[in-house]
Write a protein that holds these residues in place. Sequence first.
Motif, PDB file in Angstrom:
ATOM      1  N   ASP A  39       4.733  11.659   4.925  1.00 13.05           N
ATOM      2  CA  ASP A  39       3.765  10.562   6.265  1.00 13.05           C
ATOM      3  C   ASP A  39       2.471   9.800   5.262  1.00 13.05           C
ATOM      4  OD1 ASP A  39       5.258  11.045   7.765  1.00 13.05           O
ATOM      5  OD2 ASP A  39       5.171  12.093   9.132  1.00 13.05           O
ATOM      6  N   LYS A  40       2.044  11.100   4.719  1.00 10.09           N
ATOM      7  CA  LYS A  40       0.727  10.742   4.109  1.00 10.09           C
ATOM      8  C   LYS A  40       0.696   9.947   3.046  1.00 10.09           C
ATOM      9  CE  LYS A  40      -3.299  12.450   1.734  1.00 10.09           C
ATOM     10  NZ  LYS A  40      -2.913  11.565   0.622  1.00 10.09           N
ATOM     11  N   GLU A  41       2.040   9.956   2.207  1.00 12.35           N
ATOM     12  CA  GLU A  41       2.486   8.817   1.150  1.00 12.35           C
ATOM     13  C   GLU A  41       2.446   7.364   1.565  1.00 12.35           C
ATOM     14  OE1 GLU A  41       5.070  10.662  -1.756  1.00 12.35           O
ATOM     15  OE2 GLU A  41       3.821  12.097  -2.661  1.00 12.35           O
ATOM     16  N   LEU A  42       3.184   8.102   2.610  1.00 12.46           N
ATOM     17  CA  LEU A  42       3.888   6.258   3.599  1.00 12.46           C
ATOM     18  C   LEU A  42       2.442   5.717   3.907  1.00 12.46           C
ATOM     19  CD1 LEU A  42       5.613   4.328   4.332  1.00 12.46           C
ATOM     20  CD2 LEU A  42       5.685   6.148   6.305  1.00 12.46           C
ATOM     21  N   ALA A  43       1.414   6.166   4.610  1.00 16.02           N
ATOM     22  CA  ALA A  43       0.298   5.675   5.252  1.00 16.02           C
ATOM     23  C   ALA A  43      -0.362   5.436   3.875  1.00 16.02           C
ATOM     24  CB  ALA A  43      -0.508   6.182   5.560  1.00 16.02           C
ATOM     25  N   ASP A  44      -0.933   6.278   2.558  1.00 12.43           N
ATOM     26  CA  ASP A  44      -1.175   5.148   2.023  1.00 12.43           C
ATOM     27  C   ASP A  44      -0.435   4.233   1.212  1.00 12.43           C
ATOM     28  OD1 ASP A  44      -3.141   7.451   2.135  1.00 12.43           O
ATOM     29  OD2 ASP A  44      -1.607   8.698   0.359  1.00 12.43           O
ATOM     30  N   GLU A  46       1.039   2.673   3.028  1.00 13.27           N
ATOM     31  CA  GLU A  46       0.931   0.818   4.118  1.00 13.27           C
ATOM     32  C   GLU A  46      -0.139   0.164   3.591  1.00 13.27           C
ATOM     33  OE1 GLU A  46       2.030   3.015   7.732  1.00 13.27           O
ATOM     34  OE2 GLU A  46       3.964   2.310   7.372  1.00 13.27           O
ATOM     35  N   ALA A  47      -0.797   1.054   3.324  1.00 15.27           N
ATOM     36  CA  ALA A  47      -3.125   0.719   2.697  1.00 15.27           C
ATOM     37  C   ALA A  47      -3.055   0.045   1.732  1.00 15.27           C
ATOM     38  CB  ALA A  47      -3.845   1.680   2.949  1.00 15.27           C
TER      39      ALA A  47
END
Length: 81
Positions: A39-44, A46-47
Amino acid sequence: MPDGEVALALAELRRALELGLSRIDGQLALLVQRSDQTDKELADLEARVASLEKNRWPLPTIAVLAAVASVVIVLMRTVDT
């Protein structure tokens, strides 16, 4: 089967069940940790993509600049001749 043997068999089953549940708990904890990392890698990601999209030039703007440059070049050649 005497009562003592039944109690011993139940105790062994209980230990086996507790061991199995402990393993499942450990595996679930690992899956939750991996999910959180994903989830953290996906959020990064996406940013980063949003940042790249924000800073890119839109194609219509590039087309207009190319057209204006072409007109300027044609006008310069016409003036020189």
